[in-house]
Write a protein that holds these residues in place. Structure first.
Motif, PDB file in Angstrom:
ATOM      1  N   HIS A 134       0.835  -1.204   0.000  1.00  0.00           N
ATOM      2  CA  HIS A 134       0.000   0.000   0.000  1.00  0.00           C
ATOM      3  C   HIS A 134       0.867   1.250   0.000  1.00  0.00           C
ATOM      4  O   HIS A 134       2.068   1.185   0.241  1.00  0.00           O
ATOM      5  CB  HIS A 134      -0.970   0.022   1.194  1.00  0.00           C
ATOM      6  CG  HIS A 134      -0.305   0.028   2.539  1.00  0.00           C
ATOM      7  ND1 HIS A 134      -0.034  -1.112   3.243  1.00  0.00           N
ATOM      8  CD2 HIS A 134       0.156   1.038   3.300  1.00  0.00           C
ATOM      9  CE1 HIS A 134       0.551  -0.803   4.394  1.00  0.00           C
ATOM     10  NE2 HIS A 134       0.690   0.512   4.450  1.00  0.00           N
ATOM     11  N   HIS A 147       4.213   7.218   3.545  1.00  0.00           N
ATOM     12  CA  HIS A 147       5.125   6.069   3.430  1.00  0.00           C
ATOM     13  C   HIS A 147       4.665   5.154   2.300  1.00  0.00           C
ATOM     14  O   HIS A 147       3.532   5.245   1.823  1.00  0.00           O
ATOM     15  CB  HIS A 147       5.196   5.276   4.743  1.00  0.00           C
ATOM     16  CG  HIS A 147       3.917   4.592   5.153  1.00  0.00           C
ATOM     17  ND1 HIS A 147       2.958   5.197   5.937  1.00  0.00           N
ATOM     18  CD2 HIS A 147       3.442   3.353   4.883  1.00  0.00           C
ATOM     19  CE1 HIS A 147       1.950   4.351   6.135  1.00  0.00           C
ATOM     20  NE2 HIS A 147       2.216   3.217   5.496  1.00  0.00           N
ATOM     21  N   GLU A 166      -3.738   3.679   1.802  1.00  0.00           N
ATOM     22  CA  GLU A 166      -4.024   3.697   3.233  1.00  0.00           C
ATOM     23  C   GLU A 166      -4.044   5.158   3.679  1.00  0.00           C
ATOM     24  O   GLU A 166      -3.042   5.858   3.532  1.00  0.00           O
ATOM     25  CB  GLU A 166      -2.911   2.940   3.992  1.00  0.00           C
ATOM     26  CG  GLU A 166      -3.035   2.995   5.507  1.00  0.00           C
ATOM     27  CD  GLU A 166      -1.814   2.426   6.229  1.00  0.00           C
ATOM     28  OE1 GLU A 166      -0.676   2.659   5.797  1.00  0.00           O
ATOM     29  OE2 GLU A 166      -2.010   1.751   7.262  1.00  0.00           O
ATOM     30  N   GLU A 197       7.818   1.083   4.844  1.00  0.00           N
ATOM     31  CA  GLU A 197       7.230   0.098   5.747  1.00  0.00           C
ATOM     32  C   GLU A 197       7.385  -1.282   5.129  1.00  0.00           C
ATOM     33  O   GLU A 197       7.235  -1.445   3.912  1.00  0.00           O
ATOM     34  CB  GLU A 197       5.742   0.418   5.953  1.00  0.00           C
ATOM     35  CG  GLU A 197       5.026  -0.560   6.886  1.00  0.00           C
ATOM     36  CD  GLU A 197       3.533  -0.223   7.076  1.00  0.00           C
ATOM     37  OE1 GLU A 197       2.972   0.541   6.254  1.00  0.00           O
ATOM     38  OE2 GLU A 197       2.944  -0.740   8.031  1.00  0.00           O
TER      39      GLU A 197
HETATM   40 CO    CO Z   1       1.144   1.493   6.196  1.00  0.00          CO
END
Ligand code: CO
Length: 132
Positions: A6, A76, A52, A126
């Protein structure tokens, strides 16, 4: 091949920003609170990946600090990995700075870890291992 799990976007208000993504044709699949990061997140699936949206639930949330410093926006990108501990060990061995030494519990029960943007050229990365 790795999957882009994501793209995370920091928003001050989910309700306010959802209008944009709905106008783009995306739908909210799930809204969930992630206690460890003090955020409420909405996942909007796309072909093979998701957007997200992260809304801070507390002034001491890392996302609140990000918005205070840089404003709302791209926060991110997240790569899905089959074995997060192996991925973390490989990054640490290559000299990249992890934000935690152990994976943490993220959205959907995934195990997650972040790589510090000062060691990546400014991108908060991430890693996410799906719940077994
Ligand atoms: Co995330």
């Amino acid at each position: 091949m790795r999957v882009l799990d994501h793209v995370g976007i920091a928003v001050a208000s989910l309700d306010r920003r959802l209008a944009l993504y709905r106008a783009l044709g995306l739908e909210v699949a799930a809204v969930e609170e992630v206690g460890s990061e003090r955020v409420r997140v909405a996942f909007l699936p796309l072909e093979g990946t998701s957007v997200e949206l992260l809304e801070p639930t507390s002034p001491d949330s890392p996302v609140a600090a990000f918005i205070a410093r840089r404003g709302e926006g791209l926060h991110h990108i997240c790569f899905r990995v089959p074995d997060i501990r192996a991925a973390m060990a490989a990054l640490a061995a290559a000299g990249f700075e992890l934000l935690s030494q152990e994976p943490r519990r993220g959205a959907h029960g995934c195990l997650v870890c972040f790589v510090h943007p000062r060691s990546t050229g400014g991108v908060l990365i991430e890693l996410s291992q799906p719940e077994a």
